[in-house]
Design a protein around this motif. Sequence first.
Motif, PDB file in Angstrom:
ATOM      1  N   ASP A 208       0.828  -1.208   0.000  1.00  0.00           N
ATOM      2  CA  ASP A 208       0.000   0.000   0.000  1.00  0.00           C
ATOM      3  C   ASP A 208       0.861   1.256   0.000  1.00  0.00           C
ATOM      4  O   ASP A 208       0.435   2.317  -0.453  1.00  0.00           O
ATOM      5  CB  ASP A 208      -0.918   0.035   1.226  1.00  0.00           C
ATOM      6  N   ASN A 209       2.088   1.110   0.532  1.00  0.00           N
ATOM      7  CA  ASN A 209       3.000   2.250   0.661  1.00  0.00           C
ATOM      8  C   ASN A 209       4.433   1.814   0.402  1.00  0.00           C
ATOM      9  O   ASN A 209       4.796   0.654   0.652  1.00  0.00           O
ATOM     10  CB  ASN A 209       2.947   2.836   2.085  1.00  0.00           C
TER      11      ASN A 209
ATOM     12  N   ASP B 170       2.347   6.834  -0.190  1.00  0.00           N
ATOM     13  CA  ASP B 170       1.247   6.136  -0.835  1.00  0.00           C
ATOM     14  C   ASP B 170       1.664   5.586  -2.202  1.00  0.00           C
ATOM     15  O   ASP B 170       2.181   6.323  -3.045  1.00  0.00           O
ATOM     16  CB  ASP B 170       0.059   7.086  -0.993  1.00  0.00           C
TER      17      ASP B 170
END
Length: 252
Positions: free
Chosen positions: A136-137, A191
């Motif tokens: 996700d990151n 992100d």
Amino acid sequence: MLEPFLSKVLVLSGLIGVLLYLGAYFALQMRLISGTGFLYPLLNLVAAGCVLIDLQRHFNLSSFLIQVSWIAISLAGLARVSYQCRRISLTSEEESFAASKLPTAPRYLVRRLLDAGRWVDLPEGWVLARRGLPFDNLVYVVRGSVACGLEGEPRYVYGADRYLGELTVLSGEPASATCVTASPCRCLLVDADRLRKLAAMDERLRVALEASFFEDVYRKMIEADDTVSTLICELAEARRSSAPRLTLIKSV
């Protein structure tokens, strides 16, 4: 004797200008340079100056106005980039990250990247990524440690000043290992979706990130022992081949 020599110098100046014009535009189209940095307007500035010098042989008002306009636009572009770089402020934590991971990147690019992320303090046991799912990151560890490996069987612990997810975050491919904080951590989380968009929009940022990721992977391999080095190579190979499983290597 002097006139033929000066004439040759002027002709050479014009040819250099043409080559710089074409070379700069070719490099821009091939995404070798960025149109938002220093280099592109600088090349156009020098090219316009060279062609302007050549106009002393055979003056042409239209060409003169084009070159003067090109010089003015290039100077405006250089002033813009210079202003952006001077006005951007970074905290001490951000400065440390930039110096370690993006030392050659312009400050405005570093600022753009940092604006896509957030600084967080995570407790021990926090899951940063799961094997088989995309990151996700992009994770940058400032303090603390993170254990990575298969579920319930971590193979290596990464400490401060290390990335996590650098092999797959730009491609969006699944993570090859599960990553869990092994101690309280201070991290920068960028992100993944915003990072991919930024890299797609700015070639210079993408190149800087890929160089930074490569160096980080290289340092991990150098610091690792033989068993862990083999695992890292296997994880990288799994990413390239999209292999569904990894072969576990038992520690001796």
